[in-house]
Every structure is written in structure tokens, then in C-alpha cells.
Write a protein that holds these residues in place. Structure first.
Motif, PDB file in Angstrom:
ATOM      1  N   SER A  41       0.838  -1.201   0.000  1.00 30.61           N
ATOM      2  CA  SER A  41       0.000   0.000   0.000  1.00 30.61           C
ATOM      3  C   SER A  41       0.873   1.250   0.000  1.00 30.61           C
ATOM      4  O   SER A  41       1.807   1.346   0.780  1.00 30.61           O
ATOM      5  CB  SER A  41      -0.913   0.014   1.220  1.00 30.61           C
ATOM      6  OG  SER A  41      -1.716  -1.140   1.253  1.00 30.61           O
ATOM      7  N   PRO A  42       0.595   2.206  -0.887  1.00 26.01           N
ATOM      8  CA  PRO A  42       1.405   3.435  -0.926  1.00 26.01           C
ATOM      9  C   PRO A  42       1.391   4.162   0.410  1.00 26.01           C
ATOM     10  O   PRO A  42       0.357   4.252   1.070  1.00 26.01           O
ATOM     11  CB  PRO A  42       0.723   4.270  -2.018  1.00 26.01           C
ATOM     12  CG  PRO A  42       0.002   3.274  -2.860  1.00 26.01           C
ATOM     13  CD  PRO A  42      -0.446   2.196  -1.921  1.00 26.01           C
ATOM     14  N   ARG A  43       2.549   4.684   0.794  1.00 27.60           N
ATOM     15  CA  ARG A  43       2.687   5.397   2.056  1.00 27.60           C
ATOM     16  C   ARG A  43       2.950   6.871   1.795  1.00 27.60           C
ATOM     17  O   ARG A  43       3.745   7.237   0.925  1.00 27.60           O
ATOM     18  CB  ARG A  43       3.845   4.810   2.863  1.00 27.60           C
ATOM     19  CG  ARG A  43       3.578   3.429   3.433  1.00 27.60           C
ATOM     20  CD  ARG A  43       2.620   3.474   4.613  1.00 27.60           C
ATOM     21  NE  ARG A  43       3.117   4.348   5.665  1.00 27.60           N
ATOM     22  CZ  ARG A  43       3.956   3.946   6.620  1.00 27.60           C
ATOM     23  NH1 ARG A  43       4.363   2.688   6.663  1.00 27.60           N
ATOM     24  NH2 ARG A  43       4.359   4.796   7.545  1.00 27.60           N
ATOM     25  N   ALA A  44       2.305   7.721   2.570  1.00 26.24           N
ATOM     26  CA  ALA A  44       2.542   9.163   2.484  1.00 26.24           C
ATOM     27  C   ALA A  44       3.833   9.513   3.220  1.00 26.24           C
ATOM     28  O   ALA A  44       4.097   8.997   4.309  1.00 26.24           O
ATOM     29  CB  ALA A  44       1.369   9.925   3.085  1.00 26.24           C
ATOM     30  N   VAL A  45       4.637  10.366   2.613  1.00 24.56           N
ATOM     31  CA  VAL A  45       5.894  10.824   3.208  1.00 24.56           C
ATOM     32  C   VAL A  45       5.927  12.347   3.129  1.00 24.56           C
ATOM     33  O   VAL A  45       5.688  12.928   2.060  1.00 24.56           O
ATOM     34  CB  VAL A  45       7.116  10.238   2.474  1.00 24.56           C
ATOM     35  CG1 VAL A  45       8.406  10.839   3.005  1.00 24.56           C
ATOM     36  CG2 VAL A  45       7.145   8.717   2.606  1.00 24.56           C
ATOM     37  N   THR A  46       6.211  12.996   4.239  1.00 22.86           N
ATOM     38  CA  THR A  46       6.353  14.451   4.246  1.00 22.86           C
ATOM     39  C   THR A  46       7.687  14.808   3.600  1.00 22.86           C
ATOM     40  O   THR A  46       8.725  14.248   3.949  1.00 22.86           O
ATOM     41  CB  THR A  46       6.315  14.997   5.678  1.00 22.86           C
ATOM     42  OG1 THR A  46       5.111  14.568   6.309  1.00 22.86           O
ATOM     43  CG2 THR A  46       6.384  16.515   5.686  1.00 22.86           C
ATOM     44  N   LEU A  47       7.665  15.730   2.644  1.00 22.62           N
ATOM     45  CA  LEU A  47       8.880  16.133   1.924  1.00 22.62           C
ATOM     46  C   LEU A  47       9.170  17.604   2.177  1.00 22.62           C
ATOM     47  O   LEU A  47       8.316  18.465   1.961  1.00 22.62           O
ATOM     48  CB  LEU A  47       8.716  15.886   0.421  1.00 22.62           C
ATOM     49  CG  LEU A  47       9.908  16.286  -0.463  1.00 22.62           C
ATOM     50  CD1 LEU A  47      11.127  15.421  -0.156  1.00 22.62           C
ATOM     51  CD2 LEU A  47       9.540  16.195  -1.943  1.00 22.62           C
ATOM     52  N   ILE A  48      10.384  17.887   2.654  1.00 17.86           N
ATOM     53  CA  ILE A  48      10.827  19.264   2.892  1.00 17.86           C
ATOM     54  C   ILE A  48      12.062  19.516   2.023  1.00 17.86           C
ATOM     55  O   ILE A  48      13.172  19.070   2.363  1.00 17.86           O
ATOM     56  CB  ILE A  48      11.182  19.493   4.376  1.00 17.86           C
ATOM     57  CG1 ILE A  48       9.974  19.198   5.267  1.00 17.86           C
ATOM     58  CG2 ILE A  48      11.679  20.923   4.599  1.00 17.86           C
ATOM     59  CD1 ILE A  48      10.275  19.291   6.754  1.00 17.86           C
ATOM     60  N   PRO A  49      11.910  20.199   0.876  1.00 12.69           N
ATOM     61  CA  PRO A  49      13.085  20.458   0.028  1.00 12.69           C
ATOM     62  C   PRO A  49      14.153  21.285   0.731  1.00 12.69           C
ATOM     63  O   PRO A  49      15.349  21.083   0.523  1.00 12.69           O
ATOM     64  CB  PRO A  49      12.490  21.216  -1.167  1.00 12.69           C
ATOM     65  CG  PRO A  49      11.049  20.800  -1.196  1.00 12.69           C
ATOM     66  CD  PRO A  49      10.660  20.632   0.242  1.00 12.69           C
ATOM     67  N   GLY A  50      13.722  22.228   1.580  1.00 11.18           N
ATOM     68  CA  GLY A  50      14.681  23.019   2.344  1.00 11.18           C
ATOM     69  C   GLY A  50      15.286  24.152   1.552  1.00 11.18           C
ATOM     70  O   GLY A  50      14.672  24.695   0.629  1.00 11.18           O
ATOM     71  N   ASP A  51      16.527  24.500   1.887  1.00 10.08           N
ATOM     72  CA  ASP A  51      17.203  25.650   1.280  1.00 10.08           C
ATOM     73  C   ASP A  51      18.217  25.214   0.231  1.00 10.08           C
ATOM     74  O   ASP A  51      18.698  24.072   0.234  1.00 10.08           O
ATOM     75  CB  ASP A  51      17.927  26.453   2.363  1.00 10.08           C
ATOM     76  CG  ASP A  51      16.969  27.076   3.364  1.00 10.08           C
ATOM     77  OD1 ASP A  51      15.967  27.664   2.925  1.00 10.08           O
ATOM     78  OD2 ASP A  51      17.217  26.959   4.583  1.00 10.08           O
ATOM     79  N   LEU A 101      11.253  13.086   4.574  1.00  8.25           N
ATOM     80  CA  LEU A 101      12.511  13.199   3.839  1.00  8.25           C
ATOM     81  C   LEU A 101      12.774  14.679   3.646  1.00  8.25           C
ATOM     82  O   LEU A 101      11.886  15.401   3.196  1.00  8.25           O
ATOM     83  CB  LEU A 101      12.403  12.493   2.486  1.00  8.25           C
ATOM     84  CG  LEU A 101      13.669  12.488   1.625  1.00  8.25           C
ATOM     85  CD1 LEU A 101      14.702  11.523   2.196  1.00  8.25           C
ATOM     86  CD2 LEU A 101      13.339  12.105   0.181  1.00  8.25           C
ATOM     87  N   LYS A 102      13.974  15.126   4.012  1.00  9.70           N
ATOM     88  CA  LYS A 102      14.216  16.568   3.902  1.00  9.70           C
ATOM     89  C   LYS A 102      15.598  16.891   3.358  1.00  9.70           C
ATOM     90  O   LYS A 102      16.562  16.145   3.564  1.00  9.70           O
ATOM     91  CB  LYS A 102      13.995  17.260   5.245  1.00  9.70           C
ATOM     92  CG  LYS A 102      15.125  17.278   6.223  1.00  9.70           C
ATOM     93  CD  LYS A 102      14.739  18.101   7.442  1.00  9.70           C
ATOM     94  CE  LYS A 102      15.907  18.268   8.387  1.00  9.70           C
ATOM     95  NZ  LYS A 102      16.987  19.082   7.820  1.00  9.70           N
ATOM     96  N   GLY A 103      15.652  18.009   2.647  1.00  5.95           N
ATOM     97  CA  GLY A 103      16.929  18.555   2.225  1.00  5.95           C
ATOM     98  C   GLY A 103      17.518  19.391   3.349  1.00  5.95           C
ATOM     99  O   GLY A 103      16.971  19.463   4.450  1.00  5.95           O
ATOM    100  N   GLY A 104      18.643  20.035   3.083  1.00  3.19           N
ATOM    101  CA  GLY A 104      19.296  20.819   4.117  1.00  3.19           C
ATOM    102  C   GLY A 104      18.558  22.109   4.426  1.00  3.19           C
ATOM    103  O   GLY A 104      17.949  22.730   3.543  1.00  3.19           O
ATOM    104  N   LEU A 105      18.599  22.503   5.687  1.00  2.00           N
ATOM    105  CA  LEU A 105      18.053  23.796   6.116  1.00  2.00           C
ATOM    106  C   LEU A 105      19.206  24.662   6.593  1.00  2.00           C
ATOM    107  O   LEU A 105      19.968  24.265   7.480  1.00  2.00           O
ATOM    108  CB  LEU A 105      17.034  23.610   7.243  1.00  2.00           C
ATOM    109  CG  LEU A 105      15.711  22.932   6.866  1.00  2.00           C
ATOM    110  CD1 LEU A 105      14.876  22.664   8.109  1.00  2.00           C
ATOM    111  CD2 LEU A 105      14.933  23.805   5.887  1.00  2.00           C
TER     112      LEU A 105
END
Length: 372
Positions: A41-51, A101-105
Motif C-alpha cells: 500500500s502506498p505510504r505518504a511521506v512528508t517532503l521538505i526540500p529546504g534551502d 525526507l528533507k533537504g538541508g536547512l
């Protein structure tokens, strides 16, 4: 009954592979993963691209996930390091999805703006930072046989942020160490070692100077170590640790550290085996996990790299493979890791930080080709 079943059991055990359709003659294949109902089943993931370069690296992950038809979908939020706090809707999204999952801040140096990275760890109680530093075939380094996992306490120590000016010109900064958090991170390190067939855990400290604070951390590690007699345990002072890392890093296996030391040790270990651009990592707690580039993204605010679009996406791609494994999608994680390692081994597409001239998109295209 048991005797009659024995030949059948021996026959099953003796098979190394099986033919799913023996009557059709389709050949044999190995069993790699037996899914449970609902695992796909597909799972939702919060994505933060960041700076800065985070926009490039998270875009790389989105492209690869789409090409793989990975069972995840992203809820994207704009968060930047100069904000005073992480927006409540972002925290709520991570609480709901349990994975981010996040990029750098970018964290401003000095001034009154607190690190949003630290805020996020405290808000979600992401008490363990895990960075895996290892040699990648095809990427030449000074040392071979390096395979180090740095487990860092993530919520207290110098990062508690308890600072105040006593009198003009005199600032006091408090380092907080608690028995609860020290035992918790030690248990995580030993459990990780046990479950991943690791042989040794090394506690990093400065208890020769900070006898109470780091002494409490060491006492906690020693108590936990007694419960894992099959895993070797030793201790090393942090300054000697840094020297040993750059001279004989192959001696280390799993390393457990307080907050500040872990940051230094993880970045040093990453530099030994190729740099921060290829090292995956994540921050985990009892209920939530945030995956990001393993060691400090020091180039997150490098405008030149952003303009030239030459950010290295491999660290975040490997971190997203860790995320897939965390979500119990191991076949997708294996496929992604294999594709990234193939690109590194072939050496045709590399960004500047690992000796190449490729753009971010060229590396992504190479990974996509390797998936096929």
C-alpha cells in the motif's frame, strides 16, 4: 507423524531456490521478500526540500521514486532556515505520516534565530541520529575496509540551547546530560549492533575533563553493555578518537556519542570515505523518522553550486533507500542502492565533490538508466 514429515522437511531445506510455476517450466528464482497483506500500500511521506541545493537533491529523489514506481507519495512543504519556527502544519504532517525526507536547512550563524533542524528533532523526540560511513567501490579513498555507523544522541548536550549572558561580556552555555537519554541512546546503539550482526560498540567521551556530565554518559553505556555480552565494548576520548579516525578508521564499527561529539565524528568519518555528498543518514525516535543527508550539508547555501546545478544527489538517494527499508519496502531499497552504487562504480557521471564535472540531472539520469 513426525517421522513421516521428516523427509519432506529435508527436501524443503535442501532447496536453494524454487520454481513458482514448475509445470510451466519458467525456471527458478530465489525468495528475497515475502510480503504481508498491505505491505504494498502506498505510504505518504512528508517532503521538505529546504534551502539551496535541497531543491535539487529532493527533486532527484522524486524522479527516481517515480521511475521505480515506489509505493510512496510525497506531501511537500516549504520550510526555510530563516523561519523562527517550523510551521505547525509541517510538524502535524510528520506526526501523521510518521516519516519525512528533507533537504538541508540553512542555519544562520550567530543572531537570535534557532536551528530548525534542532527544533524538529526536539519536537518529534528524534533522539537517535544514525550516519553510515563506508567505502563505496569505484570511489578511491585513502583508507579501505571502512564501515562505521555513528549513533549520536540528538536531543540534549550542548544542543540544549541553554545560553545566557551572566554580565556583559560573559556568556554561560549549559551542557545537559541525563541518565535517561544516555541509556536510551546506548540501548539503541547496542540493539542496532545486535540486529545488524555488528561486533563492537565504541563510546566516545571526554570524561577525563567533564567528569560528571560525560561520566554519567559513560556509566550509562557500561550498564547497557553488560546486557549484550556477545558485543565487544570499549571507550575512547573524543580527541584521540578523531586522530584514530584519520589514521586507522577500519578499527571502528558502531560508535555511540553524545550530541556534539557525534556531529564531529560523523563528519570526520564521512570525509574519510568520500565526503558528505555520498553519506546517508537519518534521525529516528520511537514514533517518527526524518531522513536526510548523513553528514552536515555544508554546501546547502552554496549559491554557485545551486546556479550551476551541480549538487551531489547521491547522499539523499541513499538516505531515501534507508527510508524505503524503514517503510518495509526492502526490494525497492535494494534496487535503488544497487543503481546508485553502479553509477559510482562505473565513474562516468560524478559531481565535482567526488572528482567529476557532471550536473545533478546528469547523475540522476545515470541512476535512472542503472535502474533499467
Amino acid at each position: 507423524m513426525a517421522r513421516r514429515a521428516l523427509p519432506v522437511v529435508k527436501q524443503i531445506i535442501g532447496r536453494s531456490s524454487f520454481d513458482p510455476h514448475p509445470l510451466l517450466g519458467l525456471g527458478s528464482r530465489s525468495v528475497t521478500y515475502m510480503p504481508r497483506p498491505g505491505d504494498g500500500s502506498p505510504r505518504a511521506v512528508t517532503l521538505i526540500p529546504g534551502d539551496g541545493i535541497g531543491v535539487l537533491t529532493t527533486s532527484a529523489v522524486e524522479q527516481v521514486m517515480q521511475a521505480m514506481h515506489a509505493p510512496v507519495y510525497f506531501e511537500k512543504y516549504e520550510v526555510h532556515g530563516d523561519m523562527k519556527t517550523v510551521p505547525p502544519e509541517v510538524v502535524e504532517s510528520i506526526r501523521k505520516n510518521k516519516v519525512c525526507l528533507k533537504g538541508g536547512l540553512r542555519t544562520p550563524v550567530g543572531g537570535g534565530v534557532n536551528s530548525l533542524n534542532v527544533q524538529l528533532r526536539k519536537e518529534l523526540d528524534l533522539y537517535a541520529s544514525l550516519v553510515h560511513c563506508f567505502n563505496l567501490p569505484g570511489l578511491p579513498t585513502r583508507h579501505d575496509n571502512v564501515d562505521i555507523v555513528v549513533v549520536r544522541e540528538n536531543t540534549e548536550g550542548e544542543y540544549a540551547g541553554l545560553e545566557h549572558e551572566v554580565v556583559p561580556g560573559v556568556v554561560e552555555s549549559l551542557k545537559v546530560i541525563t541518565k535517561f537519554c544516555s541509556e536510551r541512546i546506548a540501548k539503541y546503539a547496542f540493539e542496532y549492533a545486535y540486529l545488524n550482526n555488528r561486533k563492537k560498540v565504541t563510546a566516545v567521551h571526554k570524561a577525563n575533563i567533564m567528569k560528571l556530565a560525560d561520566g554519567l554518559f559513560l556509566d550509562s553505556c557500561r550498564e547497557v553493555a553488560k546486557k549484550y555480552p556477545s558485543i565487544a565494548y570499549n571507550e575512547i576520548i573524543v580527541d584521540n578518537c578523531c586522530m584514530q579516525l584519520v589514521s586507522k578508521p577500519e578499527q571502528f564499527d558502531v560508535m555511540v556519542t553524545p550530541n556534539l561529539y557525534g556531529n564531529l565524528v560523523a563528519n570526520t568519518a564521512a570525509g574519510i570515505v568520500g565526503g558528505t555528498g555520498v553519506m546517508p543518514g537519518g534521525n529516528v525516535g520511537a514514533n517518527h523518522a526524518v531522513f536526510e543527508q548523513g553528514a552536515s550539508a555544508g554546501n546547502v547555501g552554496n549559491e554557485k553550486i545551486l546556479q550551476q546545478k551541480r549538487a551531489n544527489p547521491l547522499a539523499l538517494l541513499l538516505s531515501s533507500a534507508m527510508m524505503l527499508r524503514h517503510l518495509q519496502f526492502p526490494s525497492f531499497a535494494d534496487r535503488l542502492e544497487t543503481a546508485v552504487k553502479t553509477v559510482i562504480l562505473e565513474g562516468n557521471y560524478r559531481t565535482k565533490d567526488i572528482g567529476g564535472t557532471s550536473t545533478t540531472q546528469e547523475v540522476v539520469d545515470a541512476v535512472l538508466a542503472a535502474l533499467d
